[in-house]
Design a protein around this motif. Structure first.
Motif, PDB file in Angstrom:
ATOM      1  N   CYS A 155       0.492  -1.403  -0.137  1.00 56.29           N
ATOM      2  CA  CYS A 155       0.466  -0.659  -0.134  1.00 56.29           C
ATOM      3  C   CYS A 155       0.837   1.193   0.432  1.00 56.29           C
ATOM      4  N   ARG A 156       1.840   1.423  -0.956  1.00 58.34           N
ATOM      5  CA  ARG A 156       2.711   2.027  -0.985  1.00 58.34           C
ATOM      6  C   ARG A 156       2.137   3.420  -1.531  1.00 58.34           C
ATOM      7  N   GLY A 173      -3.088   4.528  -2.519  1.00 60.21           N
ATOM      8  CA  GLY A 173      -3.296   2.731  -1.267  1.00 60.21           C
ATOM      9  C   GLY A 173      -4.510   1.763  -2.340  1.00 60.21           C
ATOM     10  N   ALA A 189      -1.954  -1.718   5.262  1.00 57.00           N
ATOM     11  CA  ALA A 189      -2.560  -0.026   5.823  1.00 57.00           C
ATOM     12  C   ALA A 189      -4.126   0.020   5.257  1.00 57.00           C
ATOM     13  N   GLN A 193      -5.158   4.129   2.300  1.00 53.36           N
ATOM     14  CA  GLN A 193      -3.802   4.790   2.889  1.00 53.36           C
ATOM     15  C   GLN A 193      -2.918   4.493   2.269  1.00 53.36           C
ATOM     16  N   THR A 194      -1.842   4.942   2.293  1.00 55.32           N
ATOM     17  CA  THR A 194      -0.173   4.420   2.404  1.00 55.32           C
ATOM     18  C   THR A 194       0.300   4.116   3.373  1.00 55.32           C
ATOM     19  N   ALA A 195       1.386   3.074   2.793  1.00 55.60           N
ATOM     20  CA  ALA A 195       2.218   2.091   4.458  1.00 55.60           C
ATOM     21  C   ALA A 195       3.419   3.171   4.439  1.00 55.60           C
ATOM     22  N   ARG A 237      -0.360   1.790  13.600  1.00 56.79           N
ATOM     23  CA  ARG A 237      -1.266   3.230  13.906  1.00 56.79           C
ATOM     24  C   ARG A 237       0.191   4.147  14.639  1.00 56.79           C
ATOM     25  N   ALA A 240       3.335   4.727  13.442  1.00 55.67           N
ATOM     26  CA  ALA A 240       3.136   5.641  11.834  1.00 55.67           C
ATOM     27  C   ALA A 240       2.366   7.209  12.391  1.00 55.67           C
ATOM     28  N   ARG A 245       2.019  10.432  10.579  1.00 50.04           N
ATOM     29  CA  ARG A 245       1.440   9.612   9.603  1.00 50.04           C
ATOM     30  C   ARG A 245       0.232   8.409  10.091  1.00 50.04           C
ATOM     31  N   GLN A 247      -1.169   5.166   9.539  1.00 48.61           N
ATOM     32  CA  GLN A 247      -1.520   3.967   8.869  1.00 48.61           C
ATOM     33  C   GLN A 247      -1.851   3.492   9.775  1.00 48.61           C
TER      34      GLN A 247
END
Length: 540
Positions: A155-156, A173, A189, A193-195, A237, A240, A245, A247
């Motif tokens: 999920c980058r 995501g 993520a 969402q992005t990881a 979470r 991040a 961030r 995540q």
């Protein structure tokens, strides 16, 4: 034969066949894919290490593991075909992917390393060149897998973004998925969402934020898939959030019942004890906060439990050392584990000096020897240790750091499965990257000291050949050259061709020829001018 006897015989045969079919032990099969080396979109740093780490964890849980790295579209298809063939009806099939993923109109695609550069309006190129995540599930269920687990650390950020807005638009995501019955899906993520690969550009962790926590949870006994997912949501979470961030790993559960990958065999709340028996409190493998509370035997135990409940880890550590040896039971061991994990976990992403992090690890290992064969402690020790030594090699005198790292690897117990082997291989790659390729060979040599069944993984390591070739060019009394000689003998089937080929590239006399020729002549691996040249050098 009378008709009645014939019917009975057919019935007996049918029962026997049915019994034989159901008696086949359910297998666990996993395919791990890690893609770093993308050709046309941004490369990744941790995906290959993520797949390796999860593969190591799954082998300990009885999975037959197929692990592949840096896969093109064709190579991924061939790996999936091998995965298909390994699955039989009733099996558990787990697919793990670390790499780039992309969502198009609600469908998720896993990107091979040769995915082309795609611009706005060219989405069909992705559909034609990538692997649809939903198709993987269909194939595994088509093979009759009873349970399918899909774990996507993909999920980058959008890999197709380009300066000036000419790239393909998208969040990066993945989209939410609605699985069929019997399927459990976990994302690194939440939907859209992005990881994070790493918490910062200076962090030295070898695994992504999601995977470094996943391998810890896989080592924990008696957790269901849902419990693993919920803990990952909380842990990832929090990490991040520490860098501003969002995540939160998502999961989608359509498995009927509860699936436990790492069962201890002890009774759980979902499996109540039979009448007139007493369920024993879980020991080292369960946290006291999740276990059924027991009445404390004395005020001292009550005080220890209160410190654990308050997460006062350093104070708990101090009190545990005061407990007399004869009173150190399974509950004491459980509290020691909690203190270690609680106090040390922040060091995995800590800016503290590397020597402080290493000292904290050493203190726990010597103060509580029971932890030295504890899978969770060893996994955390590996993560913190490699990160700290990475900083050490950059900030301090490299030779001293390398010697300390070798001692760190050697003090890992040999009786803990592949932990020592994997640590040695990770250490080899670390020094090979931070110092030079030849410096990796002593660590690869430690890895082959393990039981022979581990040698295949070591000999197939993608970084081994370059390290050995480089180290054979060192003076013969150097540890690198000695280790390279031992590795050449142990891994001849995978190294022999490259070692022989390098002979022709050497000009005049060299350390390489002095180190390699005796091995090659003894194995009768040379012919013609190469053999004559080596015999001449050996005779001097």
């Amino acid at each position: 034969m009378p008709r009645t006897h014939l019917c009975l015989a057919i019935l007996a045969l049918s029962v026997a066949i049915g019994f034989a079919t159901t008696a086949r032990a359910e297998k666990r099969v996993a395919l791990l894919v890690g893609n770093n080396a993308y050709e046309n979109i941004p490369r990744l740093q941790t995906a290959v290490n993520d797949a390796r780490a999860v593969g190591t964890a799954l082998r300990k849980l009885g999975f037959s593991v197929i692990s592949v790295e840096n896969q093109s579209r064709r190579a991924m298809s061939e790996a999936m075909l091998a995965f298909d063939k390994a699955i039989e009806p009733g099996d558990t099939a787990l697919f793990f992917f670390a790499g780039h993923g992309f969502e198009i109109q609600g469908q998720n695609y896993l990107l091979p390393t040769d995915i082309p550069e795609v611009r706005e309006g060219q989405e069909e190129l992705i559909r034609d060149s990538a692997i649809p995540a939903g198709r993987i599930i269909d194939r595994l269920q088509g093979r009759g897998a009873r349970t399918v687990v899909l774990v996507l650390d993909a999920c980058r950020n959008n890999p197709f973004e380009r300066p000036g807005g000419r790239g393909l638009k998208g969040s990066g995501g993945l989209a939410a998925m609605t699985p069929a019955e019997g399927v459990f899906i976990m994302f690194s993520a939440g939907a859209k969402q992005t990881a994070l690969d790493r918490l910062s550009s200076t962090e030295r962790a070898s695994n992504s934020v999601f995977t470094r926590n996943l391998i810890l949870r896989l080592a924990e006994k008696d957790l269901t898939l849902v419990q693993i997912a919920k803990r990952l949501q909380l842990e990832v979470r929090q990490l991040a959030a520490s860098v501003g961030r969002d995540q939160t790993p998502a999961y989608y559960d359509q498995v009927v019942g509860e699936i436990v990958l790492n069962a201890s065999g002890r009774l759980t709340p979902a499996d109540p004890p039979p009448p007139q028996t007493t369920a024993l409190l879980s020991d080292v493998d369960k946290r006291a906060t999740e276990a059924v509370p027991a009445s404390p035997a004395d005020p001292e135990t009550a005080e220890l439990d209160a410190l654990a409940a308050a997460k006062s880890w350093s104070e708990l550590r101090g009190h545990l050392t005061k407990v007399r040896p004869t009173a150190r039971d399974a509950h004491w061991a459980s509290l020691a584990e909690q203190a270690a994990i609680g106090e040390l976990t922040p060091l995995a992403t800590s800016p503290h000096p590397f020597d402080d992090r290493l000292a904290a690890l050493e203190h726990y290992a010597t103060t509580f020897p029971i932890l030295n064969d504890n899978p969770k402690f060893l996994a955390l020790r590996t993560s913190i240790g490699l990160s700290a030594f990475g900083d050490c090699l950059e900030q301090a005198y490299a030779a001293d750091c390398r010697r300390q790292l070798e001692s760190f690897v050697r003090t890992t117990p040999k009786n803990v499965g592949m932990v020592r082997v994997d640590l040695a291989r990770d250490a080899a790659r670390l020094v090979g990257r931070k110092l030079n390729r030849s410096a990796a060979t002593p660590f690869f040599a430690i890895a082959i000291e393990a039981p022979a069944e581990a040698n295949a993984a070591v000999c197939a390591d993608p970084d081994l050949t370059d390290a050995v070739i480089a180290a054979l060019g060192r003076p013969p009394d150097w540890n690198e050259a000695k280790a390279a000689g031992a590795l050449t003998e142990a891994c001849w089937n995978t190294l022999g061709t490259a070692v022989v080929a390098q002979v022709a590239r050497e000009a005049g006399e060299s350390y390489y020829l002095g180190n390699a020729c005796p091995i090659l002549l003894q194995r009768d691996a040379l012919t013609g001018l190469r053999a004559a040249r080596c015999r001449e050098i050996k005779s001097r």
